[in-house]
Design a protein around this motif. Structure first.
Motif, short mmCIF file in Angstrom:
data_model
loop_
_atom_site.label_atom_id
_atom_site.label_comp_id
_atom_site.label_asym_id
_atom_site.label_seq_id
_atom_site.Cartn_x
_atom_site.Cartn_y
_atom_site.Cartn_z
N ALA A 1 11.84 -4.73 0.55
CA ALA A 1 10.87 -3.63 0.46
C ALA A 1 11.59 -2.31 0.72
O ALA A 1 12.56 -2.26 1.48
CB ALA A 1 9.76 -3.83 1.48
N ALA A 2 11.12 -1.27 0.09
CA ALA A 2 11.67 0.06 0.33
C ALA A 2 11.41 0.45 1.78
O ALA A 2 10.38 0.09 2.35
CB ALA A 2 11.04 1.07 -0.61
N PRO A 3 12.33 1.21 2.37
CA PRO A 3 12.13 1.65 3.75
C PRO A 3 10.88 2.52 3.89
O PRO A 3 10.67 3.46 3.09
CB PRO A 3 13.39 2.45 4.06
N LEU A 4 10.07 2.23 4.86
CA LEU A 4 8.82 2.94 5.06
C LEU A 4 9.01 4.45 5.23
O LEU A 4 8.22 5.23 4.67
CB LEU A 4 8.07 2.35 6.26
N PRO A 5 10.03 4.92 5.96
CA PRO A 5 10.20 6.37 6.06
C PRO A 5 10.39 7.05 4.70
O PRO A 5 9.88 8.16 4.48
CB PRO A 5 11.45 6.53 6.93
N GLU A 6 11.08 6.39 3.80
CA GLU A 6 11.27 6.95 2.45
C GLU A 6 9.95 6.99 1.69
O GLU A 6 9.68 7.94 0.95
CB GLU A 6 12.30 6.14 1.67
N LEU A 7 9.14 5.97 1.86
CA LEU A 7 7.84 5.94 1.17
C LEU A 7 6.92 7.02 1.73
O LEU A 7 6.20 7.68 0.97
CB LEU A 7 7.20 4.55 1.31
N ILE A 8 6.95 7.22 3.03
CA ILE A 8 6.14 8.28 3.65
C ILE A 8 6.57 9.64 3.11
O ILE A 8 5.73 10.47 2.75
CB ILE A 8 6.24 8.21 5.19
N ALA B 1 0.83 -1.21 0.00
CA ALA B 1 0.00 0.00 0.00
C ALA B 1 0.86 1.26 0.00
O ALA B 1 0.63 2.18 -0.79
CB ALA B 1 -0.92 -0.01 1.22
N PHE B 2 1.86 1.30 0.87
CA PHE B 2 2.75 2.46 0.93
C PHE B 2 3.53 2.59 -0.37
O PHE B 2 3.75 3.71 -0.86
CB PHE B 2 3.72 2.34 2.11
N ASN B 3 3.96 1.48 -0.94
CA ASN B 3 4.72 1.51 -2.19
C ASN B 3 3.88 2.06 -3.34
O ASN B 3 4.34 2.91 -4.11
CB ASN B 3 5.24 0.10 -2.52
N VAL B 4 2.66 1.58 -3.48
CA VAL B 4 1.77 2.06 -4.54
C VAL B 4 1.53 3.56 -4.37
O VAL B 4 1.60 4.33 -5.34
CB VAL B 4 0.44 1.28 -4.55
N ALA B 5 1.26 4.00 -3.15
CA ALA B 5 1.03 5.43 -2.90
C ALA B 5 2.27 6.25 -3.23
O ALA B 5 2.17 7.31 -3.87
CB ALA B 5 0.62 5.64 -1.45
#
Length: 121
Positions: free
Chosen positions: A62-69, A23-27
């Protein structure tokens, strides 16, 4: 109809890491592509509205969540569900800069607007 905005509602957190990361990646990819993004944190993903929580999330490959945010915030908005925040005793003072707390009425208004594609993870 051409879609100009993407609304993504994330219900999963560390309890379902692959679904959460997707979900975070798509966004983030949508935001990086110039699409206006509205990312809604609900359920267990609510914890990622708090400073430091995204840094704790790990998923191999997976890409790091902070970067996706950060990518989402570059061309969109992150919203924490009002009820989900209340159930976790999270207030406006607690959340990351730029994260708002709003309820279902705001979500429905966003997804019913012309040109919006909505996804739920």
């Amino acid at each position: 109809m051409a879609y100009t905005k993407l609304a993504v509602k994330v219900t999963a957190g560390a309890d379902a890491p692959e679904r959460c990361a997707q979900a975070f990646n798509v966004a983030a990819v949508a935001a990086a592509s110039g699409v206006e993004v509205s990312l809604w944190l609900t359920g267990e993903s609510s914890w990622f509205a708090l400073p430091g929580r995204a840094e704790e999330f790990e998923l191999p490959h997976a890409a790091p969540l902070p970067e996706l945010i950060e990518a989402v915030q570059s061309n969109g908005r992150i919203t924490l569900c009002t009820q989900c925040a209340a159930r976790r005793d999270i207030t406006e003072r607690d959340v990351l800069e730029g994260v708002r707390i709003a309820g279902a009425q705001v979500f429905v208004g966003e997804i019913m607007a012309e040109g919006v594609q909505a996804l739920v993870y």
